[in-house]
Design an enzyme around this catalytic site. Structure first.
Site, mmCIF file in Angstrom:
data_model
loop_
_atom_site.group_PDB
_atom_site.id
_atom_site.type_symbol
_atom_site.label_atom_id
_atom_site.label_comp_id
_atom_site.label_asym_id
_atom_site.label_seq_id
_atom_site.Cartn_x
_atom_site.Cartn_y
_atom_site.Cartn_z
ATOM 1 N N LYS A 179 -2.629 -2.899 -2.078
ATOM 2 C CA LYS A 179 -2.094 -3.050 -3.441
ATOM 3 C C LYS A 179 -1.723 -4.523 -3.681
ATOM 4 O O LYS A 179 -2.396 -5.410 -3.177
ATOM 5 C CB LYS A 179 -0.909 -2.109 -3.662
ATOM 6 C CG LYS A 179 -1.193 -0.690 -3.187
ATOM 7 C CD LYS A 179 -0.144 0.289 -3.613
ATOM 8 C CE LYS A 179 -0.392 1.629 -2.944
ATOM 9 N NZ LYS A 179 -0.102 2.749 -3.782
ATOM 10 N N SER B 96 0.384 9.269 0.754
ATOM 11 C CA SER B 96 1.442 9.296 1.780
ATOM 12 C C SER B 96 0.930 9.687 3.166
ATOM 13 O O SER B 96 1.590 10.428 3.894
ATOM 14 C CB SER B 96 2.597 10.212 1.342
ATOM 15 O OG SER B 96 3.223 9.662 0.188
ATOM 16 N N GLU C 72 -7.067 11.699 -4.152
ATOM 17 C CA GLU C 72 -5.686 11.228 -4.066
ATOM 18 C C GLU C 72 -4.845 11.928 -5.128
ATOM 19 O O GLU C 72 -4.819 11.480 -6.293
ATOM 20 C CB GLU C 72 -5.638 9.715 -4.295
ATOM 21 C CG GLU C 72 -6.421 8.915 -3.274
ATOM 22 C CD GLU C 72 -5.813 7.530 -3.102
ATOM 23 O OE1 GLU C 72 -5.365 7.231 -2.000
ATOM 24 O OE2 GLU C 72 -5.763 6.766 -4.092
ATOM 25 N N GLU D 200 -3.594 3.943 -9.883
ATOM 26 C CA GLU D 200 -2.757 2.903 -10.500
ATOM 27 C C GLU D 200 -3.574 2.100 -11.517
ATOM 28 O O GLU D 200 -3.025 1.604 -12.501
ATOM 29 C CB GLU D 200 -2.158 2.003 -9.403
ATOM 30 C CG GLU D 200 -1.056 2.747 -8.653
ATOM 31 C CD GLU D 200 -0.860 2.342 -7.204
ATOM 32 O OE1 GLU D 200 -1.343 1.266 -6.805
ATOM 33 O OE2 GLU D 200 -0.228 3.114 -6.468
ATOM 34 N N ASN E 162 -5.272 0.239 1.584
ATOM 35 C CA ASN E 162 -5.138 -0.335 0.246
ATOM 36 C C ASN E 162 -3.805 -1.066 0.213
ATOM 37 O O ASN E 162 -2.748 -0.439 0.147
ATOM 38 C CB ASN E 162 -5.162 0.784 -0.805
ATOM 39 C CG ASN E 162 -4.812 0.274 -2.181
ATOM 40 O OD1 ASN E 162 -4.898 -0.930 -2.439
ATOM 41 N ND2 ASN E 162 -4.405 1.171 -3.070
ATOM 42 N N HIS F 184 -8.761 3.578 -8.795
ATOM 43 C CA HIS F 184 -7.492 4.001 -8.183
ATOM 44 C C HIS F 184 -6.559 4.497 -9.286
ATOM 45 O O HIS F 184 -6.580 3.973 -10.401
ATOM 46 C CB HIS F 184 -6.868 2.821 -7.420
ATOM 47 C CG HIS F 184 -5.697 3.236 -6.590
ATOM 48 N ND1 HIS F 184 -4.442 3.399 -7.127
ATOM 49 C CD2 HIS F 184 -5.591 3.549 -5.276
ATOM 50 C CE1 HIS F 184 -3.609 3.797 -6.163
ATOM 51 N NE2 HIS F 184 -4.281 3.891 -5.033
ATOM 52 N N GLY G 139 2.577 7.166 -2.683
ATOM 53 C CA GLY G 139 3.791 6.361 -2.605
ATOM 54 C C GLY G 139 5.074 7.157 -2.744
ATOM 55 O O GLY G 139 6.139 6.585 -2.959
HETATM 56 C C1 PEP Z 1 -2.940 4.562 -2.182
HETATM 57 O O1 PEP Z 1 -2.477 3.498 -2.579
HETATM 58 O O2 PEP Z 1 -4.114 4.852 -2.400
HETATM 59 C C2 PEP Z 1 -2.071 5.462 -1.454
HETATM 60 C C3 PEP Z 1 -2.550 6.606 -1.042
HETATM 61 O O3 PEP Z 1 -0.776 5.047 -1.248
HETATM 62 P P1 PEP Z 1 0.299 5.711 -0.240
HETATM 63 O O4 PEP Z 1 -0.402 5.898 1.082
HETATM 64 O O5 PEP Z 1 1.410 4.745 -0.170
HETATM 65 O O6 PEP Z 1 0.688 7.030 -0.821
#
Ligand code: PEP
Length: 254
Positions: A12, A218, A172, A98, A10, A96, A178
């Site tokens: 973003k 992460s 998630e 976000e 992803n 997601h 992040g």
């Molecule tokens: C994500 O954007 O779905 C995500 C898991 O980000 P990150 O790996 O940076 O935590």
């Protein structure tokens, strides 16, 4: 049949089309002939076409990070499933955290998008996960059940295993996205088992047994193997660490 793991990037709101092409030049040789996992990259809308061209013949699939539920209409700024289909996107991330947090997406809206995605034969990656305050208040289970039920609502009535088979759920935990904090394999497995059991209750055992549940939050080259070795973790949704070709390739080649 064993579930084929899916590793999705992803990106973003990062990378211009030229930067996306540069990524593919470096990334593709690192995953050439990789067949163990399904690899998907989800760039921003403006890079989808160039990335599809760059990935042609590689086995790497390209998806979108969001999609509207309607085929067309007066929805300024939105992107329809027909538009994504027309350019060759095959996967779509839905709900997601976000999108939930900054764009007020609800389970009800995600549910509409999921139905559209299935109707148009996309592989939807539906995101669920608790925020830190919910985990600390002991509400993780309640949140995951509510989101799973809300996102899958209305699919209970007679959906066949074949119709449901494209659905992918990404667990998630929002506090891990992040932040550099990762759920322990035990936390992830507990969440995955809960989601799978709920999907079995809603859509039947066959759908639940075939359902791929990804972990996201992460994921990095140094923790990918531990997470991916868990039998109930069927892949990863990777944000930050997917922006660099070497780092994402290391995760794919866990
Ligand atoms: C994500 O954007 O779905 C995500 C898991 O980000 P990150 O790996 O940076 O935590």
């Amino acid at each position: 049949m064993p579930r084929k793991p899916l590793i999705a990037a992803n990106w973003k709101m990062y990378k211009t089309p030229v930067q996306a092409q540069e990524f593919f030049k470096l990334f593709l040789p690192l995953v050439a002939n990789h067949d163990r996992d399904e690899i998907v990259v989800c760039p921003s809308f403006t890079s989808i076409s160039v990335v599809i061209a760059a990935a042609t013949g590689s086995g790497v699939a390209i998806g979108a990070q969001n999609m509207h539920f309607a085929d067309e209409g007066a929805y300024t700024g939105e992107t329809s499933p027909l538009m994504l289909k027309a350019i060759g996107a095959t996967h779509v991330i839905l709900g997601h955290s976000e999108r939930r947090q900054y764009f007020a997406e609800t389970d009800e809206l995600i549910n509409k998008k999921l139905k559209t995605a299935l109707h148009h034969q996309f592989i939807p990656i539906v995101c669920v996960g608790e925020v830190l305050a919910e985990r600390e208040a002991g509400k993780t289970e309640e949140v995951l059940l509510r989101q799973t039920r809300g996102c899958l609502a209305g699919l209970t009535a007679g959906i066949s295993a074949a119709e449901a088979s494209p659905i992918v759920i990404a667990y998630e935990p929002v506090w891990a996205i992040g932040t550099g904090k990762t759920a322990t394999p035990q936390m992830a497995c507990e969440a995955h088992a809960l989601i799978r059991a709920e999907v079995a209750r809603l859509l039947g055992n066959e759908v639940a047994d075939n359902l791929r549940i990804l972990y996201g939050g992460s994921v990095k080259p140094d923790n990918a193997t531990t997470l991916m070795n868990e039998p109930d973790i069927d892949g990863a949704l990777v944000g930050g660490a997917s922006l660099d070709p070497q780092s994402f390739a290391k995760i794919v080649n866990y």
